[in-house]
Enzyme design. Structure first.
Site, PDB file in Angstrom:
ATOM      1  N   TYR A  88      -2.123  -0.615  10.450  1.00  0.00           N
ATOM      2  CA  TYR A  88      -2.189  -0.968   9.025  1.00  0.00           C
ATOM      3  C   TYR A  88      -0.888  -0.561   8.330  1.00  0.00           C
ATOM      4  CZ  TYR A  88      -4.024  -1.087   4.210  1.00  0.00           C
ATOM      5  OH  TYR A  88      -4.221  -1.345   2.873  1.00  0.00           O
ATOM      6  N   SER A 119       0.877  -1.180   0.000  1.00  0.00           N
ATOM      7  CA  SER A 119       0.000   0.000   0.000  1.00  0.00           C
ATOM      8  C   SER A 119       0.908   1.222   0.000  1.00  0.00           C
ATOM      9  CB  SER A 119      -0.849  -0.005   1.279  1.00  0.00           C
ATOM     10  OG  SER A 119      -1.521   1.231   1.445  1.00  0.00           O
TER      11      SER A 119
HETATM   12  P1  NAD Z   1     -11.585  -5.843  -0.207  1.00  0.00           P
HETATM   13  O1  NAD Z   1     -11.996  -5.824   1.221  1.00  0.00           O
HETATM   14  O2  NAD Z   1     -12.517  -5.326  -1.226  1.00  0.00           O
HETATM   15  O3  NAD Z   1     -11.074  -7.300  -0.608  1.00  0.00           O
HETATM   16  C1  NAD Z   1     -10.209  -8.031   0.244  1.00  0.00           C
HETATM   17  C2  NAD Z   1     -10.473  -9.505   0.081  1.00  0.00           C
HETATM   18  O4  NAD Z   1      -9.598 -10.221   0.957  1.00  0.00           O
HETATM   19  C3  NAD Z   1     -11.912  -9.892   0.456  1.00  0.00           C
HETATM   20  O5  NAD Z   1     -12.482 -10.662  -0.575  1.00  0.00           O
HETATM   21  C4  NAD Z   1     -11.739 -10.688   1.748  1.00  0.00           C
HETATM   22  O6  NAD Z   1     -12.714 -11.700   1.903  1.00  0.00           O
HETATM   23  C5  NAD Z   1     -10.340 -11.261   1.563  1.00  0.00           C
HETATM   24  N1  NAD Z   1      -9.737 -11.650   2.835  1.00  0.00           N
HETATM   25  C6  NAD Z   1      -9.704 -10.949   4.001  1.00  0.00           C
HETATM   26  N2  NAD Z   1      -9.114 -11.665   4.969  1.00  0.00           N
HETATM   27  C7  NAD Z   1      -8.736 -12.847   4.406  1.00  0.00           C
HETATM   28  C8  NAD Z   1      -8.075 -14.007   4.895  1.00  0.00           C
HETATM   29  N3  NAD Z   1      -7.702 -14.098   6.170  1.00  0.00           N
HETATM   30  N4  NAD Z   1      -7.845 -15.025   4.028  1.00  0.00           N
HETATM   31  C9  NAD Z   1      -8.243 -14.948   2.738  1.00  0.00           C
HETATM   32  N5  NAD Z   1      -8.886 -13.886   2.225  1.00  0.00           N
HETATM   33  C10 NAD Z   1      -9.129 -12.839   3.045  1.00  0.00           C
HETATM   34  O7  NAD Z   1     -10.244  -4.984  -0.261  1.00  0.00           O
HETATM   35  P2  NAD Z   1      -9.423  -4.383  -1.498  1.00  0.00           P
HETATM   36  O8  NAD Z   1      -9.580  -2.933  -1.447  1.00  0.00           O
HETATM   37  O9  NAD Z   1      -9.673  -5.126  -2.747  1.00  0.00           O
HETATM   38  O10 NAD Z   1      -7.955  -4.692  -0.935  1.00  0.00           O
HETATM   39  C11 NAD Z   1      -7.127  -5.700  -1.449  1.00  0.00           C
HETATM   40  C12 NAD Z   1      -5.724  -5.449  -0.941  1.00  0.00           C
HETATM   41  O11 NAD Z   1      -5.312  -4.147  -1.354  1.00  0.00           O
HETATM   42  C13 NAD Z   1      -5.589  -5.473   0.581  1.00  0.00           C
HETATM   43  O12 NAD Z   1      -4.354  -6.082   0.928  1.00  0.00           O
HETATM   44  C14 NAD Z   1      -5.559  -3.991   0.942  1.00  0.00           C
HETATM   45  O13 NAD Z   1      -4.898  -3.761   2.151  1.00  0.00           O
HETATM   46  C15 NAD Z   1      -4.824  -3.432  -0.239  1.00  0.00           C
HETATM   47  N6  NAD Z   1      -5.036  -2.008  -0.487  1.00  0.00           N
HETATM   48  C16 NAD Z   1      -6.278  -1.514  -0.726  1.00  0.00           C
HETATM   49  C17 NAD Z   1      -6.426  -0.156  -0.952  1.00  0.00           C
HETATM   50  C18 NAD Z   1      -7.778   0.469  -1.228  1.00  0.00           C
HETATM   51  O14 NAD Z   1      -7.876   1.708  -1.198  1.00  0.00           O
HETATM   52  N7  NAD Z   1      -8.821  -0.299  -1.531  1.00  0.00           N
HETATM   53  C19 NAD Z   1      -5.310   0.689  -0.931  1.00  0.00           C
HETATM   54  C20 NAD Z   1      -4.056   0.143  -0.690  1.00  0.00           C
HETATM   55  C21 NAD Z   1      -3.917  -1.213  -0.465  1.00  0.00           C
END
Ligand code: NAD
Length: 261
Positions: A165, A152
């Protein structure tokens, strides 16, 4: 003869086996779909059964190949079984996108509690480490592979109200750099993608909690908007591809310029 066909199929990952965690929605689903469109055999992993099956069905409907394996990335036995099932089903593992992650934190550092710390670090750090551990063991047997971890911008700079985080995503960067150094000579490349704020269910949940943050969050990106999950997918596919054959240990910010200022 040059065939001019705009509908020509993307075959850049034809014959490659790709594992995507957190693929039931958001960035993981967009990336699993992109790998599927590029010809990969995709393994969709997530705790969510409905969402995971839905992603696999979307890939198959679009003409691709997919297998869903319910997996909690915080449990070693489940992650080991995920890699075993991948190899039993498709014969190998070429690329992995370790993307499962949680955020859940909107508190200043001194206000957060131990349970929240354990939850975030468990999924984001232990989960990423476990995935890499079993994927690398398989890739060593095959003589190489490519791994991309979702860190991130909070893995590159501080994130007020998200100290835990941010610590967890800095740890993902540490895992990435160290694995790249340890396994480079074994033909395994390891990189991170560092998204800015991306339009996914994770963002929707955050904005539901604090709707007033929308404008401020959007404006921290010099590009003037949130990113889309497909834009992170593009970066993950490039890092996994042979186009990035001399790129390892890198943290690729896909952040609309957020970390440039
Ligand atoms: P999201 O919540 O839409 O999707 C995350 C997915 O991970 C979900 O389907 C959830 O069920 C799954 N998950 C959670 N815990 C789990 C576990 N223990 N085992 C297996 N699966 C699990 O989130 P997103 O926005 O698509 O985020 C995806 C990644 O991107 C994450 O690592 C998040 O930290 C990172 N990220 C997101 C953003 C943002 O703004 N959306 C920004 C920077 C980084």
């Amino acid at each position: 003869m040059v065939v001019k066909n705009k509908q020509q199929r993307d075959t850049s990952f034809e014959g490659k086996v790709v594992l995507v965690t957190g693929a039931a929605g958001g960035i993981g689903r967009a990336t699993a779909l992109a790998f599927g469109r590029a010809g990969a055999c995709v393994v969709v992993a997530d705790t969510s059964v409905d969402g995971g099956h839905a992603t696999a069905a979307m890939i198959v409907e679009a003409g691709g190949k997919a297998l869903f394996v319910q997996t909690n990335v915080t449990r070693a036995a489940e992650v080991e079984a995920l890699v075993d099932k991948t190899v039993a089903y498709y014969g190998r593992l070429d690329c992995a996108f370790n993307n499962a992650g949680i955020e859940e934190e909107h508190l200043q550092l001194a206000d957060a509690d131990e349970a929240l710390f354990d939850r975030i670090v468990n999924v984001n750090v232990k989960g990423t480490w476990l995935c890499m551990k079993y994927q690398i063991r398989q890739m060593l047997k095959q003589g190489g592979g490519a791994i991309v971890n979702t860190a991130s911008v909070a893995g590159l700079v501080g994130a007020p109200t998200q100290a835990i985080y941010a610590a967890s995503k800095h740890a993902v960067v540490g895992l990435t750099k160290t694995a790249a150094a340890e396994y480079g000579r074994d033909g395994i490349r390891v990189n991170s993608v560092c998204p800015g704020v991306i339009n996914t269910p994770m963002l929707a949940r955050a904005l539901e909690r604090e709707p007033t943050r929308q404008k401020k969050l959007r404006n921290i990106h010099p590009i003037g908007r949130f990113g889309e999950a497909a834009e992170i997918a593009n970066a993950a596919l490039w890092l996994c591809s042979d186009q990035a054959s001399f790129v390892t240990g890198h943290q690729l910010a896909v952040d609309g310029g957020l970390t440039a200022i």
